[in-house]
Design an enzyme around this catalytic site. Sequence first.
Site, short mmCIF file in Angstrom:
data_model
loop_
_atom_site.label_atom_id
_atom_site.label_comp_id
_atom_site.label_asym_id
_atom_site.label_seq_id
_atom_site.Cartn_x
_atom_site.Cartn_y
_atom_site.Cartn_z
N GLU A 248 14.55 -4.88 22.89
CA GLU A 248 15.27 -4.18 24.12
C GLU A 248 15.92 -2.88 23.79
OE1 GLU A 248 15.28 -5.96 27.17
OE2 GLU A 248 14.66 -7.86 26.47
N ASP B 293 13.39 -1.46 34.43
CA ASP B 293 12.61 -1.99 33.43
C ASP B 293 10.96 -1.65 33.57
OD1 ASP B 293 11.52 -3.83 35.05
OD2 ASP B 293 12.56 -5.68 33.82
#
Length: 167
Positions: free
Chosen positions: A32, A41
């Site tokens: 991440e 994202d």
Amino acid sequence: MKNLGRWIGGGAIGGACGIALSISIGVVKHYEGTELESYPDPVGIPTICTGHTGPTVKLHQTKTPEECEALLAGDLGKAFDAIDRDVSPEINATMPPARRAALASFVFNVGEGKFARSTLLRELNAGNVRAACDQLSRWVYAGGRRLAGLVKRRATERELCLAGLEQ
């Protein structure tokens, strides 16, 4: 299992739960990353810190490193709670820490709802551990696109999931 030591050797907090938590933190942080300012994202979902999403995350927010650590702890706590709820008690009681960590990373990434409805969970609860772990390789798409980062993450999760199974 060439990379397994990288995740397992990261230092255990103590006990099976602590080991699983330690491994999952390493995997999640690696894949991440941590951003103190929110960003979209790959499919446009507002995200902040270490993969944290949700209705309170808006673009152009910032968090401190301490706030990010707290969010990660809460998010992983929810992932482990989902495993405890959804995996049968018999399977859960004998699950090695590396497999719990792999599942926690997976649940953290896809959410409890998708995990609860997955073939992966059905196979695991039926005692078909290898088949369950093999399902991880299917979860490499986001927004209809195969993402290289998810391919790598799922390979790591699968490796951890299979740890300790006889070849």
